[in-house]
Scaffold this active site. Structure first.
Site, PDB file in Angstrom:
ATOM      1  N   GLU A 268       0.829  -1.213   0.000  1.00 42.31           N
ATOM      2  CA  GLU A 268       0.000   0.000   0.000  1.00 42.31           C
ATOM      3  C   GLU A 268       0.861   1.259   0.000  1.00 42.31           C
ATOM      4  O   GLU A 268       0.559   2.235  -0.685  1.00 42.31           O
ATOM      5  CB  GLU A 268      -0.955   0.018   1.208  1.00 42.31           C
ATOM      6  CG  GLU A 268      -1.984  -1.105   1.210  1.00 42.31           C
ATOM      7  CD  GLU A 268      -3.055  -0.964   0.126  1.00 42.31           C
ATOM      8  OE1 GLU A 268      -3.101   0.077  -0.545  1.00 42.31           O
ATOM      9  OE2 GLU A 268      -3.835  -1.923  -0.048  1.00 42.31           O
ATOM     10  N   ARG A 272       0.622   3.710  -3.301  1.00 40.15           N
ATOM     11  CA  ARG A 272      -0.002   5.024  -3.089  1.00 40.15           C
ATOM     12  C   ARG A 272       1.047   6.124  -2.881  1.00 40.15           C
ATOM     13  O   ARG A 272       1.041   7.134  -3.577  1.00 40.15           O
ATOM     14  CB  ARG A 272      -0.954   4.983  -1.892  1.00 40.15           C
ATOM     15  CG  ARG A 272      -2.051   3.955  -2.091  1.00 40.15           C
ATOM     16  CD  ARG A 272      -3.141   4.084  -1.053  1.00 40.15           C
ATOM     17  NE  ARG A 272      -3.854   2.819  -0.934  1.00 40.15           N
ATOM     18  CZ  ARG A 272      -5.137   2.704  -0.631  1.00 40.15           C
ATOM     19  NH1 ARG A 272      -5.862   3.759  -0.402  1.00 40.15           N
ATOM     20  NH2 ARG A 272      -5.713   1.510  -0.533  1.00 40.15           N
ATOM     21  N   ASP A 398      -3.953 -10.257  -8.651  1.00 39.84           N
ATOM     22  CA  ASP A 398      -4.189  -9.251  -9.706  1.00 39.84           C
ATOM     23  C   ASP A 398      -2.999  -8.460 -10.254  1.00 39.84           C
ATOM     24  O   ASP A 398      -2.529  -8.659 -11.362  1.00 39.84           O
ATOM     25  CB  ASP A 398      -5.310  -8.290  -9.273  1.00 39.84           C
ATOM     26  CG  ASP A 398      -5.153  -7.707  -7.866  1.00 39.84           C
ATOM     27  OD1 ASP A 398      -4.094  -7.887  -7.256  1.00 39.84           O
ATOM     28  OD2 ASP A 398      -6.104  -7.052  -7.392  1.00 39.84           O
ATOM     29  N   GLU A 532     -11.782  -0.548 -11.024  1.00 43.80           N
ATOM     30  CA  GLU A 532     -11.293  -1.509 -12.031  1.00 43.80           C
ATOM     31  C   GLU A 532     -12.143  -1.592 -13.297  1.00 43.80           C
ATOM     32  O   GLU A 532     -11.602  -1.747 -14.398  1.00 43.80           O
ATOM     33  CB  GLU A 532     -11.155  -2.911 -11.408  1.00 43.80           C
ATOM     34  CG  GLU A 532     -10.038  -3.033 -10.370  1.00 43.80           C
ATOM     35  CD  GLU A 532     -10.380  -2.438  -9.021  1.00 43.80           C
ATOM     36  OE1 GLU A 532     -11.585  -2.186  -8.761  1.00 43.80           O
ATOM     37  OE2 GLU A 532      -9.457  -2.205  -8.208  1.00 43.80           O
TER      38      GLU A 532
HETATM   39  C1  DMJ Z   1      -6.303  -0.006  -5.504  1.00 46.24           C
HETATM   40  O1  DMJ Z   1      -5.718   0.358  -4.314  1.00 46.24           O
HETATM   41  C2  DMJ Z   1      -5.312  -0.638  -6.422  1.00 46.24           C
HETATM   42  O2  DMJ Z   1      -5.841  -0.614  -7.693  1.00 46.24           O
HETATM   43  C3  DMJ Z   1      -4.987  -2.052  -6.075  1.00 46.24           C
HETATM   44  O3  DMJ Z   1      -4.125  -2.678  -7.001  1.00 46.24           O
HETATM   45  C4  DMJ Z   1      -6.218  -2.888  -5.973  1.00 46.24           C
HETATM   46  N1  DMJ Z   1      -7.396  -2.165  -5.847  1.00 46.24           N
HETATM   47  C5  DMJ Z   1      -7.481  -0.897  -5.225  1.00 46.24           C
HETATM   48  C6  DMJ Z   1      -8.760  -0.230  -5.635  1.00 46.24           C
HETATM   49  O4  DMJ Z   1      -9.806  -1.087  -5.805  1.00 46.24           O
END
Ligand code: DMJ
Length: 646
Positions: A268, A272, A398, A532
């Site tokens: 995170e 971010r 993902d 997404e």
């Molecule tokens: C985001 O923080 C990023 O896209 C992460 O990879 C997965 N999903 C959240 C938002 O849904």
């Protein structure tokens, strides 16, 4: 007789003299002091301090109660608990404690804010291009990082000359079509509304509670603050919200404190904070972003001190010597989502260490056997073996796949290893996970040791865009096929929206027991402002220019306005199938960095952050393609000099 004296338990009963008793007591108290003191030198000292220090002295700690991290760690906890992993069990306990404590700490600090945190800034800057111009002049300076080493000599002007197009396009991406322009203006207004409310009620905190009108700190960032500010920087900038951008920049300069001692999610913080600061730097050239991101980057390096070099998911931002022994499993989507940012950290710092760390992750992944060519979601950072065989293109897996193809694209298509890994993973995904429902919808199932779970998470909907952007570089005979697959996945995700009462999609939808792209479980019906599905609309729009993607994006705008807008900002909702909405009272920072940015780009011309020059990290922060041959002084011939921001 000796035996007659034994029943006594006191020292005197044992026949000790006063001086002996004194020595004995002295020895005992020394031992106790030693043991107690030693606790503070153990590697996991932060956890121990949590027990011994008053609660108010603690930082926001631990990961795992929110969003994806919540999704990730809950699943991991459940699965590892089932496996009887005692380390993880301990972690679960500590998370629960700290979440409750965190809530209390937040409430206290809201009522007790230091002035700079509680008051939104009152900067006045000229809006529009002038202000933007003034911040694009990045000086060449030598950055001094936290440990005193001077490192970088990044040439920002040269970097700009290596871009093929101006970052903001020829006219800030302004579309000629009046309806599209109007829609774009609406999205900009939504961003301003989300930002203004954050500023008013939650300034300096990580996120906004738009219903109860207060700030949220959470436990993902190890005490780091201002997640919404960092996540918003590039969105504000590309939208031309320059006054707001300047406020955000000023906060970074004066209030972004990186000297912390809390436990943070490496993933995170990377997507971010590192991603947000990198993007802000590359777009504006403002040195403060580079200085901060290099300082933060250094603090993440100890996470890689494991026997395999696969980082742990949780890192203490203040410690350089945290023991690896306390690590549980590492999550594919977490350790596999560092590459883009770390390569840029090396670029900016001129220090190869960041690239080396992420290249080593690849090495481990390449060596290990993959069941049916698939990458399971959990790996032990100690043994380097898969912990179990759960494969998912949604949560837990993902962005690992996303970063493979984006690493290739970001390397100016030179990273052949990433390319090879991506296309062989995609082939395994197609063979094992891609399914067609009885109603003709294409979806990606999850895989549990060979058994398919016919469920697709909202998170997995990013894959429409991913398969789309990778289509052109696949084997010639598969290119059209990949583009079709991308469109089919995006269509399915759109269906998950249209089949709900709110026209927003659920957290997960299923294709079993008669269900077709709908949630069947109560706990999967929520929508937390995730991006997404809209992300895939944007990529498919740019790749095909089929107007339906803009229409679908507009449907989402209308639904967000109708159901998620509250008086104090935007909120997630608890049940997309109920038109009487219940708000979850959270304006996620990714709503500003991703959802609104993708929507804005969808209604802009393609030259605003052109795909030739930029890739988006998984938090939608724009990172430039690295054109080594152009950037190197001796071979720098690609002087397009096309940037309007000069
Ligand atoms: C985001 O923080 C990023 O896209 C992460 O990879 C997965 N999903 C959240 C938002 O849904």
């Amino acid at each position: 007789m000796v035996f007659r004296k034994l029943p006594g338990v006191s020292a005197s009963g044992m026949g000790l003299r006063l001086s002996q008793k004194f020595v004995f007591l002295l020895f005992l108290s020394g031992l106790v002091t030693l043991c107690f003191g030693a606790l503070f030198f153990l590697p996991d000292s932060v956890r121990l301090k949590r027990i011994f220090l008053p609660k108010s002295d603690n930082q926001a700690v631990t990961v795992g109660s929110e969003n994806d991290a919540r999704e990730h760690s809950k699943k991991m906890s459940r699965e590892q608990t089932a496996k009887g992993d005692s380390t993880t069990k301990l972690k679960i306990l500590s998370r629960k404690q700290s979440v409750t404590h965190q809530a209390r700490t937040v409430e206290r600090s809201v009522g007790n804010k230091p002035p700079e945190e509680s008051n939104p800034p009152r900067t006045k800057t000229e809006p529009g291009s002038k202000a933007r111009e003034s911040v694009t002049r990045g000086d060449r300076v030598t950055t001094s990082t936290q440990n005193g080493q001077t490192k970088d000599n990044f040439d920002f002007e040269k970097f700009k000359r290596c871009l093929l197009k101006a970052p903001l396009g020829s006219d800030n991406g302004k579309p000629a079509d009046p309806q599209t322009l109007q829609r774009r203006e609406k999205v900009k207004e939504m961003m301003k509304f989300a930002w203004d409310n954050y500023k008013r009620y939650a300034w300096g905190k990580n996120e906004l509670h738009p219903v109860t009108l207060k700030g949220h700190i959470g436990n993902m960032f190890g005490g780091l603050r201002g997640a919404t500010i960092i996540d918003s920087l590039d969105t504000l900038y590309i939208m031309g919200l320059m006054e707001e951008y300047e406020e955000a920049k000023k906060w970074v300069e004066t209030d972004l404190d990186l000297n912390l001692n809390g436990e943070a999610s490496l993933f995170e913080v990377n997507i971010r904070y590192v991603g947000g600061l990198l993007s802000a730097y590359y777009l504006t050239g403002a040195e403060v972003f580079k200085r901060k991101v290099l300082e933060l980057g250094e603090k993440l390096l100890p996470a890689f001190n494991t026997p395999t070099g696969i980082p742990r998911g949780v890192i203490n931002l203040g410690s350089w010597s945290w023991g690896w022994a306390s690590a549980g499993s590492s999550i594919l989507a977490e350790f596999g989502t560092l590459h883009l940012e770390f390569v840029h950290l090396s670029e900016l710092s001129n220090n190869p260490i960041y690239t080396e760390k992420v290249m080593n992750i690849r090495k481990v992944l390449n060596k290990i056997e993959k069941p049916h060519g698939l990458y399971p979601n959990f790996l032990s950072p100690v043994s380097g073996n898969w912990v179990q065989h759960h494969v998912s293109i949604g949560g837990l897996g993902d962005s690992f796949y996303e970063y493979l193809i984006k690493s290739y694209l970001m390397s100016d298509k030179t990273d052949e290893e990433a390319k090879r890994m991506y296309y062989s993973a995609l082939e395994a995904i197609e063979t094992n996970l891609v399914q067609k429902s009885p109603g003709g919808l294409t979806y990606l199932a999850e895989w549990r040791g060979g058994i398919l779970d016919h469920k697709m998470g909202h998170l997995a909907c990013f894959s429409g865009g991913m398969v789309g952007i990778g289509a052109d570089d696949g084997p010639q005979e598969k290119r059209q096929h990949y583009l079709d697959l991308a469109a089919e996945i995006t269509h399915t995700c759109h269906e998950s929206y249209t089949r709900s009462a709110t026209k927003l999609g659920p957290e997960a939808f299923r294709f079993d027991a008669g269900a077709e792209a709908t949630a069947t479980r109560l706990n999967e019906r929520y929508y937390i402002l995730r991006p997404e599905v809209i992300e895939s609309y944007l990529y498919l729009w740019r790749l095909t220019h089929d107007p339906k993607y803009r229409e679908w994006g507009w449907e989402a705008v209308e639904a967000l306005e109708r159901h998620c807008r509250t008086e104090g900002g935007f909120s997630g909702i608890r049940d997309v199938y109920s038109s009487v909405v219940s708000h979850d009272d959270m304006q996620q920072s990714f709503f500003l960095s991703e959802t609104l940015k993708y929507l804005y780009l969808l209604f802009s011309d393609d030259d605003l952050l052109s795909m030739e020059d930029w890739v988006f990290n998984t938090e939608a922060h724009a990172l430039p393609v690295i054109r080594k041959s152009c950037l190197q002084p001796e071979t720098g011939t690609q002087d397009a000099n096309k940037s309007t921001t000069e």
